[in-house]
Design a protein around this motif. Structure first.
Motif, short mmCIF file in Angstrom:
data_model
loop_
_atom_site.label_atom_id
_atom_site.label_comp_id
_atom_site.label_asym_id
_atom_site.label_seq_id
_atom_site.Cartn_x
_atom_site.Cartn_y
_atom_site.Cartn_z
N ASN A 76 0.82 -1.21 0.00
CA ASN A 76 0.00 0.00 0.00
C ASN A 76 0.86 1.26 0.00
OD1 ASN A 76 -2.55 -1.16 -0.08
ND2 ASN A 76 -2.65 -1.41 2.14
N LYS A 77 2.03 1.17 0.62
CA LYS A 77 2.94 2.33 0.63
C LYS A 77 3.70 2.44 -0.68
CE LYS A 77 3.73 1.94 5.64
NZ LYS A 77 4.75 1.73 6.69
N SER A 78 4.31 1.34 -1.11
CA SER A 78 5.23 1.41 -2.25
C SER A 78 4.51 1.48 -3.59
CB SER A 78 6.17 0.20 -2.25
OG SER A 78 5.44 -1.01 -2.31
N LEU A 79 3.22 1.11 -3.67
CA LEU A 79 2.50 1.22 -4.95
C LEU A 79 2.31 2.66 -5.37
CD1 LEU A 79 -0.25 -1.55 -4.68
CD2 LEU A 79 1.82 -1.56 -6.09
N ILE A 139 13.79 0.74 0.42
CA ILE A 139 12.78 1.16 -0.56
C ILE A 139 12.77 2.67 -0.76
CG2 ILE A 139 11.35 -0.83 -0.08
CD1 ILE A 139 9.52 0.96 1.57
N GLY A 140 13.84 3.35 -0.35
CA GLY A 140 13.98 4.77 -0.67
C GLY A 140 13.44 5.74 0.34
N SER A 152 6.77 9.92 -7.23
CA SER A 152 5.63 10.63 -6.66
C SER A 152 5.73 10.60 -5.14
CB SER A 152 4.31 9.98 -7.09
OG SER A 152 4.18 8.68 -6.54
N SER A 153 4.83 11.35 -4.49
CA SER A 153 4.74 11.38 -3.04
C SER A 153 6.10 11.75 -2.43
CB SER A 153 4.23 10.03 -2.53
OG SER A 153 3.98 10.09 -1.15
N ILE A 154 6.47 11.08 -1.35
CA ILE A 154 7.72 11.40 -0.66
C ILE A 154 8.93 11.07 -1.50
CG2 ILE A 154 7.79 9.15 0.48
CD1 ILE A 154 8.96 12.55 1.91
N TRP A 155 8.82 10.10 -2.38
CA TRP A 155 9.95 9.75 -3.25
C TRP A 155 10.25 10.87 -4.24
CZ3 TRP A 155 6.31 6.18 -1.66
CH2 TRP A 155 6.80 5.08 -0.96
N ASN A 156 9.24 11.64 -4.61
CA ASN A 156 9.47 12.79 -5.48
C ASN A 156 10.31 13.83 -4.77
OD1 ASN A 156 9.27 14.44 -7.75
ND2 ASN A 156 7.43 15.44 -6.96
N GLY A 157 10.06 14.03 -3.46
CA GLY A 157 10.88 14.96 -2.68
C GLY A 157 12.31 14.51 -2.59
N THR A 158 12.54 13.21 -2.49
CA THR A 158 13.91 12.69 -2.45
C THR A 158 14.63 12.96 -3.76
OG1 THR A 158 13.20 10.93 -0.96
CG2 THR A 158 15.29 10.62 -2.12
N ASN A 159 13.92 12.79 -4.88
CA ASN A 159 14.53 13.04 -6.18
C ASN A 159 14.84 14.52 -6.36
OD1 ASN A 159 15.44 12.21 -8.75
ND2 ASN A 159 13.51 12.90 -9.67
N GLU A 160 13.97 15.40 -5.86
CA GLU A 160 14.21 16.83 -5.97
C GLU A 160 15.43 17.23 -5.14
OE1 GLU A 160 10.66 18.77 -4.84
OE2 GLU A 160 9.63 18.39 -6.74
N ASP A 161 15.61 16.61 -3.97
CA ASP A 161 16.79 16.89 -3.18
C ASP A 161 18.05 16.52 -3.93
OD1 ASP A 161 15.23 17.80 -1.16
OD2 ASP A 161 15.24 15.92 -0.01
N ASP A 162 18.01 15.41 -4.70
CA ASP A 162 19.17 15.03 -5.49
C ASP A 162 19.49 16.09 -6.53
OD1 ASP A 162 19.14 12.77 -4.02
OD2 ASP A 162 18.22 11.51 -5.57
N ASN A 163 18.47 16.61 -7.19
CA ASN A 163 18.68 17.62 -8.22
C ASN A 163 19.16 18.94 -7.63
OD1 ASN A 163 17.85 15.82 -10.19
ND2 ASN A 163 15.69 16.44 -10.03
N ASN A 164 18.78 19.21 -6.37
CA ASN A 164 19.18 20.45 -5.73
C ASN A 164 20.57 20.39 -5.14
OD1 ASN A 164 16.76 21.68 -6.29
ND2 ASN A 164 15.79 21.04 -4.36
N GLY A 165 21.19 19.22 -5.19
CA GLY A 165 22.58 19.16 -4.76
C GLY A 165 22.85 18.18 -3.66
N THR A 166 21.83 17.53 -3.11
CA THR A 166 22.09 16.57 -2.04
C THR A 166 22.89 15.39 -2.54
OG1 THR A 166 20.02 17.23 -1.00
CG2 THR A 166 21.00 15.15 -0.28
N ASN A 167 22.55 14.93 -3.75
CA ASN A 167 23.27 13.76 -4.29
C ASN A 167 23.49 13.91 -5.79
OD1 ASN A 167 24.51 11.24 -3.98
ND2 ASN A 167 22.68 10.19 -4.68
N GLY A 168 23.41 15.13 -6.30
CA GLY A 168 23.48 15.34 -7.73
C GLY A 168 24.80 15.90 -8.18
N ASP A 169 24.78 16.54 -9.38
CA ASP A 169 26.01 17.05 -9.95
C ASP A 169 26.37 18.43 -9.46
OD1 ASP A 169 26.17 14.74 -11.40
OD2 ASP A 169 25.10 15.56 -13.13
#
Length: 392
Positions: A21-24, A207-208, A263-280
């Protein structure tokens, strides 16, 4: 209604459903046809590791099936589908009239992860339940015969009912044996609770969902927090990459415009990567602040200017405060040891006060000379008076 916590099979099935229910909701699918629900695609991917996308009777569906054939890399070349609802049984050629969406490179899905951590959590929960039961009974009672057992039950029942229990025969004490249970229940329960949190943190990180597990029970450093966050990226990045590669093939094969993103909280994680947390474009890789370089440093290395340069009065006040603090920090023993020195100093001062000064010596010498002169003048006067008497 009681929950069968000790029924491991039922509890594991419920745990898998809760985690699904969470990961779907991990991915957001856009522009899908009506016959291709996003939840069904994700359910097939996360439970079985793959989904077969093919067109049957003019509509596009997601199927489960078998594989056959073999390419130079031991990968299947055909997919066999049997769907009773559509009354269809056929074979598709992969990448020609069907597309295989992989959940991950190894097509494992997430269900095996849920089975592993679910089993650990359920076993630990049962142990915690048994420990909780032990809190109710700090000791166990054993008896030698049935009459003693009956008497002991009556005694305990009276205590439970709120009345005073009375033992009428002394031989009951000889027949009963009371054994205390483990008195380390508090420590073991705390350890079990910490182990529960550790398992949940490991599962969420897989699971991220970045979760810190503070096993050292101290304040976590920035590097430790970043390491925990980095551990949650590889699998979900792998899952997103496989979906995007499959979507590109589906759009080309069936002339669609499907897109997929976090989507959801995983989308926030991806945005953090793009903002410099884990990106270029990291904000500051060498910064040790908790917010990854957003917080201002507490101290500045700028040279003092006329506006912020401290005045002499301020410096003197600070020095006086520091001296006062240092004096107040002296231990009582040191103060006691210093007292004799003060007394010695006072004695020395007294001795110095008692010693005559050079000025006093001069005054005494002067007074002595004056007295000698006076005596000499008096003698001269006496001699003169005597001469006068002789003449007469």
């Amino acid at each position: 209604m009681t929950i069968p916590i000790t029924n491991k099979k039922e509890q594991l099935s419920k745990f898998r459903a809760d985690m699904l229910n969470k990961s779907l909701t991990m991915f957001e699918w856009k522009n899908l046809p009506d016959t291709l629900p996003a939840v069904e695609i994700e359910k097939q991917l996360q439970t079985n590791g793959y989904s077969i996308i093919a067109k049957v009777k003019g509509n596009i569906y997601a199927f489960q099936g078998g594989f056959s054939g073999q390419d130079p890399y031991n990968q299947p070349t055909t997919a066999i589908v049997n769907n009773p609802s559509l009354k269809y049984n056929g074979t598709f050629t992969i990448n020609e009239n069907c597309v295989i969406i992989k959940n991950d490179d190894m097509q494992q899905g997430l269900i095996h992860i849920y089975n592993k951590y679910g089993t650990l959590l359920i076993e630990n929960q049962i142990t915690m339940l048994m420990t909780d039961y032990n809190y109710r009974m700090p000791f166990t009672i054993s008896s030698k015969d049935d009459s003693t057992t009956h008497s002991a039950r009556e005694y305990l029942q009276k205590v439970i009912d709120g009345s005073l229990g009375v033992i009428g025969e002394a031989k009951l004490f000889d027949a009963l044996k009371v054994t205390p249970t483990n008195n380390k229940g508090v420590n073991s329960f705390a350890d079990l609770y910490g182990y529960q949190q550790f398992i949940e943190a490991q599962l969420n990180n897989t699971i991220g969902l970045a979760t810190n597990n503070n096993m050292k029970r101290e304040r976590l450093t920035t590097n430790e927090i970043e390491v925990n966050k980095n551990a949650s990226y590889p699998l979900i990045d792998n899952m997103l990459r496989n979906r995007k590669q499959a979507v590109e093939k589906i759009n080309k094969m069936f002339d669609l415009d499907i897109d997929v993103e976090f989507s959801s909280i995983w989308n926030g994680t991806n945005e953090d990567d793009n903002n410099g947390t884990n990106g270029d474009n990291p904000i500051n890789n060498h910064d040790t602040s908790l917010n990854g370089g957003v917080d201002k440093p507490e101290e500045s290395n700028q040279e003092p200017t006329s506006d912020n340069e401290p005045t002499n009065e301020t410096q003197s006040e600070v020095e006086q405060d520091n001296q006062t603090d240092k004096k107040s920090e002296v231990e009582p023993d040191n103060q006691l040891e210093e007292k004799p020195e003060v007394e010695n100093q006072s004695d020395e001062n007294k001795e110095e006060d008692n010693e005559p000064t050079n000025n006093n010596d001069d005054v005494d010498k002067k007074s002595t000379d004056e007295l000698s002169n006076d005596d000499q003048s008096n003698n001269d006067d006496d001699k003169k008076d005597k001469k006068d008497d002789d003449k007469k």
